[in-house]
Design a protein around this motif. Structure first.
Motif, PDB file in Angstrom:
ATOM      1  N   GLY A  90       9.570   6.735  -0.546  1.00  0.00           N
ATOM      2  CA  GLY A  90       8.537   7.436   0.199  1.00  0.00           C
ATOM      3  C   GLY A  90       7.278   7.609  -0.621  1.00  0.00           C
ATOM      4  N   TYR A  91       6.223   8.016   0.062  1.00  0.00           N
ATOM      5  CA  TYR A  91       4.958   8.260  -0.629  1.00  0.00           C
ATOM      6  C   TYR A  91       4.433   9.634  -0.252  1.00  0.00           C
ATOM      7  N   LEU A  92       3.605  10.157  -1.131  1.00  0.00           N
ATOM      8  CA  LEU A  92       3.042  11.486  -0.950  1.00  0.00           C
ATOM      9  C   LEU A  92       1.562  11.428  -1.301  1.00  0.00           C
ATOM     10  N   LEU A  93       0.755  11.841  -0.369  1.00  0.00           N
ATOM     11  CA  LEU A  93      -0.690  11.857  -0.560  1.00  0.00           C
ATOM     12  C   LEU A  93      -1.107  13.310  -0.739  1.00  0.00           C
ATOM     13  N   ARG A  94      -1.735  13.571  -1.886  1.00  0.00           N
ATOM     14  CA  ARG A  94      -2.203  14.928  -2.155  1.00  0.00           C
ATOM     15  C   ARG A  94      -3.716  14.910  -2.367  1.00  0.00           C
ATOM     16  N   GLU A  95      -4.255  16.047  -2.644  1.00  0.00           N
ATOM     17  CA  GLU A  95      -5.702  16.205  -2.772  1.00  0.00           C
ATOM     18  C   GLU A  95      -6.296  15.322  -3.874  1.00  0.00           C
ATOM     19  N   LYS A  96      -5.591  15.199  -4.992  1.00  0.00           N
ATOM     20  CA  LYS A  96      -6.147  14.488  -6.143  1.00  0.00           C
ATOM     21  C   LYS A  96      -5.350  13.264  -6.565  1.00  0.00           C
ATOM     22  N   ASP A  97      -4.219  13.003  -5.926  1.00  0.00           N
ATOM     23  CA  ASP A  97      -3.423  11.847  -6.339  1.00  0.00           C
ATOM     24  C   ASP A  97      -2.543  11.337  -5.207  1.00  0.00           C
ATOM     25  N   ILE A  98      -1.904  10.221  -5.491  1.00  0.00           N
ATOM     26  CA  ILE A  98      -0.932   9.638  -4.580  1.00  0.00           C
ATOM     27  C   ILE A  98       0.311   9.307  -5.401  1.00  0.00           C
ATOM     28  N   SER A  99       1.479   9.549  -4.820  1.00  0.00           N
ATOM     29  CA  SER A  99       2.742   9.305  -5.507  1.00  0.00           C
ATOM     30  C   SER A  99       3.633   8.438  -4.640  1.00  0.00           C
ATOM     31  N   TYR A 100       4.491   7.662  -5.310  1.00  0.00           N
ATOM     32  CA  TYR A 100       5.483   6.837  -4.627  1.00  0.00           C
ATOM     33  C   TYR A 100       6.792   6.988  -5.377  1.00  0.00           C
ATOM     34  N   LYS A 101       7.859   7.191  -4.626  1.00  0.00           N
ATOM     35  CA  LYS A 101       9.171   7.330  -5.264  1.00  0.00           C
ATOM     36  C   LYS A 101      10.126   6.306  -4.671  1.00  0.00           C
ATOM     37  N   THR A 102      11.033   5.855  -5.498  1.00  0.00           N
ATOM     38  CA  THR A 102      12.029   4.888  -5.082  1.00  0.00           C
ATOM     39  C   THR A 102      13.227   5.002  -6.021  1.00  0.00           C
ATOM     40  N   GLY A 103      14.347   4.492  -5.581  1.00  0.00           N
ATOM     41  CA  GLY A 103      15.480   4.410  -6.480  1.00  0.00           C
ATOM     42  C   GLY A 103      16.695   5.176  -6.030  1.00  0.00           C
ATOM     43  N   LEU A 104      17.799   4.497  -6.120  1.00  0.00           N
ATOM     44  CA  LEU A 104      19.092   5.102  -5.847  1.00  0.00           C
ATOM     45  C   LEU A 104      19.842   5.240  -7.161  1.00  0.00           C
ATOM     46  N   ILE A 105      19.962   4.145  -7.854  1.00  0.00           N
ATOM     47  CA  ILE A 105      20.644   4.151  -9.155  1.00  0.00           C
ATOM     48  C   ILE A 105      19.654   4.521 -10.257  1.00  0.00           C
ATOM     49  N   PHE A 106      18.505   3.856 -10.241  1.00  0.00           N
ATOM     50  CA  PHE A 106      17.441   4.145 -11.189  1.00  0.00           C
ATOM     51  C   PHE A 106      16.274   4.755 -10.417  1.00  0.00           C
ATOM     52  N   TYR A 107      16.048   6.037 -10.605  1.00  0.00           N
ATOM     53  CA  TYR A 107      14.987   6.753  -9.898  1.00  0.00           C
ATOM     54  C   TYR A 107      13.654   6.498 -10.585  1.00  0.00           C
ATOM     55  N   LYS A 108      12.624   6.291  -9.783  1.00  0.00           N
ATOM     56  CA  LYS A 108      11.297   6.055 -10.323  1.00  0.00           C
ATOM     57  C   LYS A 108      10.279   6.748  -9.423  1.00  0.00           C
ATOM     58  N   GLN A 109       9.388   7.490 -10.036  1.00  0.00           N
ATOM     59  CA  GLN A 109       8.307   8.117  -9.295  1.00  0.00           C
ATOM     60  C   GLN A 109       7.008   7.823 -10.037  1.00  0.00           C
ATOM     61  N   ILE A 110       6.061   7.261  -9.317  1.00  0.00           N
ATOM     62  CA  ILE A 110       4.769   6.898  -9.893  1.00  0.00           C
ATOM     63  C   ILE A 110       3.706   7.737  -9.200  1.00  0.00           C
TER      64      ILE A 110
END
Length: 173
Positions: A90-110
């Motif tokens: 999923g992705y998250l749009l906030r006031e100053k940034d954008i984030s994307y998360k993925t992963g079941l075995i290896f979790y990653k959030q950018i």
């Protein structure tokens, strides 16, 4: 002269990103993932069949069974990981940034702040065109590859997201 401050921030005082805050990818993207797995499986099966036809020597049944079992396990594993991992993306749009998360075995959030973004593009492959989905790719300074890619968005939503981010980064220039 300004007073320099560098206050201590405690982890318990930091804002939390809750999983329910993230926007899920479009469910049609899961179909694209399954089509890719099917194409991969067909290529593997075709390669094995071609090898068996071209090969002059008969491969022992035990080795052949092990190869076929390995292919089946790989395909089933890919399907299970895709099914279980898809809701975690999923992705998250906030006031100053954008984030994307993925992963079941290896979790990653950018997360990328808007003031670091150089440019944004929307791309769409063949399967994306069939399902009306696009990807938003976000580039920061110093690289030729995208730093953040959000796949599985409805094309209209991808264009809106690109326009929003473009507006945000133009404010920082």
């Amino acid at each position: 002269m300004e007073n320099f401050t560098n206050s201590v921030l405690l982890p318990e005082n930091l804002p939390e990103l809750m999983p329910e805050d993230f926007n899920r990818l479009n469910n049609s993207y899961l179909k694209i993932i399954f089509i890719r797995i099917t194409i991969f499986a067909l290529l593997l099966a075709g390669g094995l069949i071609s090898f068996l036809i071209i090969s002059d020597e008969k491969i022992p049944d035990l080795i052949l069974a092990a190869i076929i079992s390995g292919i089946v396990v790989l395909i089933v594993y890919s399907i299970i990981i895709s099914l279980l991992g898809f809701p975690k993306k999923g992705y998250l749009l906030r006031e100053k940034d954008i984030s994307y998360k993925t992963g079941l075995i290896f979790y990653k959030q950018i997360s990328v702040t808007f003031n670091r973004i150089q440019h944004v593009e929307v791309s769409q492959g063949i399967l994306g065109k069939l399902f009306g989905l696009s990807s938003v790719k976000i580039f920061t300074a110093g690289g030729s590859a995208s730093d953040l890619s959000i796949p599985g968005l409805l094309s209209a939503d991808a264009l809106k997201l690109k326009a929003f981010i473009s507006e945000k980064i133009s404010q920082h220039e």
